[in-house]
Design a protein around this motif. Structure first.
Motif, PDB file in Angstrom:
ATOM      1  N   ALA A 149       8.136  -8.984  35.224  1.00  0.00           N
ATOM      2  CA  ALA A 149       9.109  -8.967  34.134  1.00  0.00           C
ATOM      3  C   ALA A 149       8.541  -9.618  32.886  1.00  0.00           C
ATOM      4  CB  ALA A 149      10.403  -9.670  34.566  1.00  0.00           C
ATOM      5  N   VAL A 150       7.897 -10.761  33.036  1.00  0.00           N
ATOM      6  CA  VAL A 150       7.306 -11.455  31.890  1.00  0.00           C
ATOM      7  C   VAL A 150       6.187 -10.620  31.277  1.00  0.00           C
ATOM      8  CG1 VAL A 150       5.950 -13.473  31.191  1.00  0.00           C
ATOM      9  CG2 VAL A 150       7.946 -13.764  32.671  1.00  0.00           C
ATOM     10  N   ALA A 151       5.341 -10.027  32.106  1.00  0.00           N
ATOM     11  CA  ALA A 151       4.247  -9.201  31.598  1.00  0.00           C
ATOM     12  C   ALA A 151       4.784  -8.035  30.789  1.00  0.00           C
ATOM     13  CB  ALA A 151       3.388  -8.693  32.757  1.00  0.00           C
ATOM     14  N   TYR A 152       5.814  -7.372  31.315  1.00  0.00           N
ATOM     15  CA  TYR A 152       6.428  -6.262  30.571  1.00  0.00           C
ATOM     16  C   TYR A 152       6.992  -6.737  29.243  1.00  0.00           C
ATOM     17  CZ  TYR A 152      10.269  -3.463  28.893  1.00  0.00           C
ATOM     18  OH  TYR A 152      11.131  -2.793  28.068  1.00  0.00           O
ATOM     19  N   GLN A 153       7.679  -7.872  29.243  1.00  0.00           N
ATOM     20  CA  GLN A 153       8.317  -8.358  28.019  1.00  0.00           C
ATOM     21  C   GLN A 153       7.296  -8.701  26.940  1.00  0.00           C
ATOM     22  OE1 GLN A 153      10.709 -11.296  30.330  1.00  0.00           O
ATOM     23  NE2 GLN A 153      12.330 -10.743  28.900  1.00  0.00           N
ATOM     24  N   VAL A 154       6.183  -9.291  27.322  1.00  0.00           N
ATOM     25  CA  VAL A 154       5.149  -9.630  26.336  1.00  0.00           C
ATOM     26  C   VAL A 154       4.623  -8.359  25.674  1.00  0.00           C
ATOM     27  CG1 VAL A 154       2.831 -10.561  26.049  1.00  0.00           C
ATOM     28  CG2 VAL A 154       4.486 -11.792  27.458  1.00  0.00           C
ATOM     29  N   VAL A 155       4.320  -7.343  26.476  1.00  0.00           N
ATOM     30  CA  VAL A 155       3.841  -6.072  25.922  1.00  0.00           C
ATOM     31  C   VAL A 155       4.909  -5.447  25.026  1.00  0.00           C
ATOM     32  CG1 VAL A 155       3.115  -3.720  26.495  1.00  0.00           C
ATOM     33  CG2 VAL A 155       2.272  -5.642  27.845  1.00  0.00           C
ATOM     34  N   ALA A 156       6.170  -5.503  25.468  1.00  0.00           N
ATOM     35  CA  ALA A 156       7.254  -4.905  24.696  1.00  0.00           C
ATOM     36  C   ALA A 156       7.446  -5.600  23.350  1.00  0.00           C
ATOM     37  CB  ALA A 156       8.556  -4.952  25.505  1.00  0.00           C
ATOM     38  N   VAL A 157       7.364  -6.930  23.314  1.00  0.00           N
ATOM     39  CA  VAL A 157       7.534  -7.661  22.057  1.00  0.00           C
ATOM     40  C   VAL A 157       6.425  -7.297  21.078  1.00  0.00           C
ATOM     41  CG1 VAL A 157       7.424  -9.956  21.007  1.00  0.00           C
ATOM     42  CG2 VAL A 157       8.836  -9.590  23.029  1.00  0.00           C
ATOM     43  N   VAL A 158       5.188  -7.229  21.560  1.00  0.00           N
ATOM     44  CA  VAL A 158       4.071  -6.851  20.692  1.00  0.00           C
ATOM     45  C   VAL A 158       4.282  -5.439  20.154  1.00  0.00           C
ATOM     46  CG1 VAL A 158       1.599  -6.368  20.606  1.00  0.00           C
ATOM     47  CG2 VAL A 158       2.430  -8.389  21.826  1.00  0.00           C
ATOM     48  N   ASN A 159       4.702  -4.527  21.020  1.00  0.00           N
ATOM     49  CA  ASN A 159       4.928  -3.143  20.596  1.00  0.00           C
ATOM     50  C   ASN A 159       6.074  -3.045  19.593  1.00  0.00           C
ATOM     51  OD1 ASN A 159       4.324  -0.335  20.715  1.00  0.00           O
ATOM     52  ND2 ASN A 159       6.021  -0.010  22.135  1.00  0.00           N
ATOM     53  N   LEU A 160       7.130  -3.830  19.804  1.00  0.00           N
ATOM     54  CA  LEU A 160       8.284  -3.801  18.904  1.00  0.00           C
ATOM     55  C   LEU A 160       7.953  -4.368  17.527  1.00  0.00           C
ATOM     56  CD1 LEU A 160      11.041  -4.937  21.414  1.00  0.00           C
ATOM     57  CD2 LEU A 160      11.167  -2.852  20.048  1.00  0.00           C
TER      58      LEU A 160
END
Length: 534
Positions: A456-467
């Motif tokens: 979950a944390v790994a996904y969120q980090v990637v998502a924040v960078v992408n956003l």
């Protein structure tokens, strides 16, 4: 340390259960299981958001942008599993703020709540402004600025101004409903949820019945508008913003925990159910639109999105009927987001963690709602709408970055939760047998707690960078304003700077929230609660 529950907590003892965290039962408990589900489902509101943002995703990635939907759903489902674990153990309003504070300390919790409140207020404004994409298409008389013959496109001068007028009118109505009481809010929201689900089923059935192509189209980039020099992968990642924008807010059921009957049993399941139903329904809407669109390459789908497909497939009358259901979904979405934001503001205020905390934490004995917080969220959202009057590009940027702020706030929960889990696993502490209000074990991830948390944390980090990535096509519609292109990073940085100043001023007076520890199998313990919250 004292466990959050001492075995079985009967439903009639919910006020006493809340008192263990140091709070009085001020909000009225009248939210049932379906209303709790409706809170999360209406925040996500696939009819509102998919209608708003389909063209964005398709324009970047073409038909293959569909695959970003299940990818984002999987990532957010991992987050939701962790949230459900905490919702069962901390059934408290202002869930994100409370969970972060108890897991990571007062300072982290405050900044998590600060970002979440700002993100929610901007999301209220974004939801309200969606009426402009729906009402004038149903009846030209809804174009109040410039008259029925004026340009109703949200990016035009008259359309942008009219969007503000319609949005403010909607905010007045949702604020009144929030002030009247949670029972009325739950009834309205539940009704809207039923109508939205019926509308999703009807739209998906109509689109699939009029399909022109099959599933093979999902494996192509047909219709993508690739920028010069950009790769297919970068375009596909950008198209994932659509799904990332949509699938947030499923945690809203946690915001209503103090108003929900049997919250330890109900809230974890309604968080997951809201995301499941939204994920399935939204995926079918995207597929149906791609299968039924008259053309994927003439530019209309990349500009008109789902409303264009409905009008082309069903004709003016059928299209208007379904668009009316979309308008109801926009109303329910705005109401749900405003309710969630007001509960977050109320929860922080009663800890003396916000300016004017005495007023913001006041709960009406008659209605059982935080009236001032509800009004403040509505007023601030209306002020955010006003930006759209003169520069729609700025509002588009705000609408984009508010989701990045919510994702950051989610990280403020999952990161300290992971640290606590790893620490407890290293210490080899045993588990605590905890039961919900019905006498059954609390929701738990068991031995899967740490792996699920890590993913979950790994996904969120990637998502924040992408956003937050400074894409001109997302943040700078003017085509030449550098500060708009970098607005996500700049705005979040500004919010944090202002937050530092506010926090320094309020911190000496704020009421302490006890820290928590999470056992390796997902069980949570907290220190003895602080009783003095005056």
């Amino acid at each position: 340390m004292a466990t959050t529950t001492a075995g079985f907590v009967p439903a009639q003892a919910e006020p006493e259960d809340l008192a263990r965290f140091g709070y009085r039962q001020e909000l009225h408990r009248s939210v049932g299981s379906f209303s709790s589900f409706a809170a999360g489902f209406s925040f996500v509101s696939i009819l509102t958001t998919v209608f708003q943002l389909f063209a964005l995703g398709f324009g970047f990635g073409g038909a293959a942008f569909f695959w970003t939907w299940p990818l984002v759903f999987l990532g957010q489902y991992l987050v939701a599993l962790n949230f459900s674990t905490l919702a069962a153990r901390f059934p408290i309003s202002g869930a994100i703020f409370q969970w972060s504070s108890r897991l990571g300390g007062q300072t982290l919790g405050w900044f998590t709540g600060w970002l979440m409140i700002i993100g929610q207020i901007l999301t209220v404004a974004t939801a309200a402004i969606a009426l402009q994409a729906v009402l004038p298409a149903i009846w030209s008389g809804f174009q109040l600025v410039g008259g029925p013959g004026a340009d109703a496109a949200p990016t035009s001068a008259t359309g942008a101004a009219n969007a503000v007028v319609l949005g403010v009118c909607l905010l007045v109505v949702t604020t009144v409903i929030n002030v009247v009481g949670v029972r009325v809010m739950a009834l309205v929201n539940s009704t809207g949820t039923v109508l939205e689900i019926v509308g999703v089923v009807a739209i998906v059935a109509a689109l699939l019945f009029h399909a022109h192509r099959g599933p093979a189209i999902l494996f192509t980039a047909t219709g993508a508008n690739l920028a010069p020099g950009s790769s297919v992968l970068s375009a596909w990642l950008a198209s994932g913003l659509m799904a990332a924008y949509v699938m947030v807010g499923f945690d809203s059921a946690g915001e209503l925990s103090e108003e929900t009957t049997t919250p330890r049993r109900t809230t974890p399941r309604t968080i997951l159910r809201a995301l499941w139903v939204s994920g399935i329904g939204g995926g079918l809407l995207i597929m149906g639109a791609l299968f039924a669109a008259p053309s994927l390459t003439d530019g209309n789908l990349a500009t008109g999105g789902l409303p264009w497909v409905l009008n082309e497939v069903l004709g003016p009358v059928g299209g208007r009927i379904l668009l009316a259901d979309v308008a109801i979904a926009v109303f329910s979405c705005t109401l749900a987001v405003q309710t969630s934001g007001s509960r977050m503001m109320f929860s922080m205020a009663r800890q003396k963690a916000l300016p004017f905390h005495r007023a913001l934490s006041m709960v009406s004995p008659r209605t059982g709602t935080p009236i001032v917080s509800s009004i403040v969220v509505g007023v601030l959202a209306a002020l955010a709408l006003a930006v759209n009057l003169h520069q729609t590009a700025i509002f588009t940027a705000l609408a984009s970055l508010c989701i990045a702020m919510i994702y950051l706030a989610y990280l403020g929960v999952t990161v300290p939760l992971l640290i606590a889990r790893v620490r407890e696993a290293r210490l080899g502490l045993g588990t605590v047998e905890e039961l919900d209000e019905t006498g059954r074990p609390l929701f738990s991830l068991g031995r899967w707690g740490i792996p699920v948390n890590v993913l979950a944390v790994a996904y969120q980090v990637v998502a924040v960078v992408n956003l937050a990535w400074p894409r001109a096509a997302v943040y700078d519609l003017t085509g030449g304003t550098w500060w708009l292109q970098w607005s996500a990073v700049l705005f979040i940085g500004l919010c944090l700077v202002v937050g530092v100043l506010v926090h320094r001023r309020l911190h000496p007076h704020a009421t302490r929230i006890p820290l928590a520890a999470v056992h390796a199998r997902g069980q949570v313990e907290v220190a003895e609660p602080v009783a003095d919250l005056a």
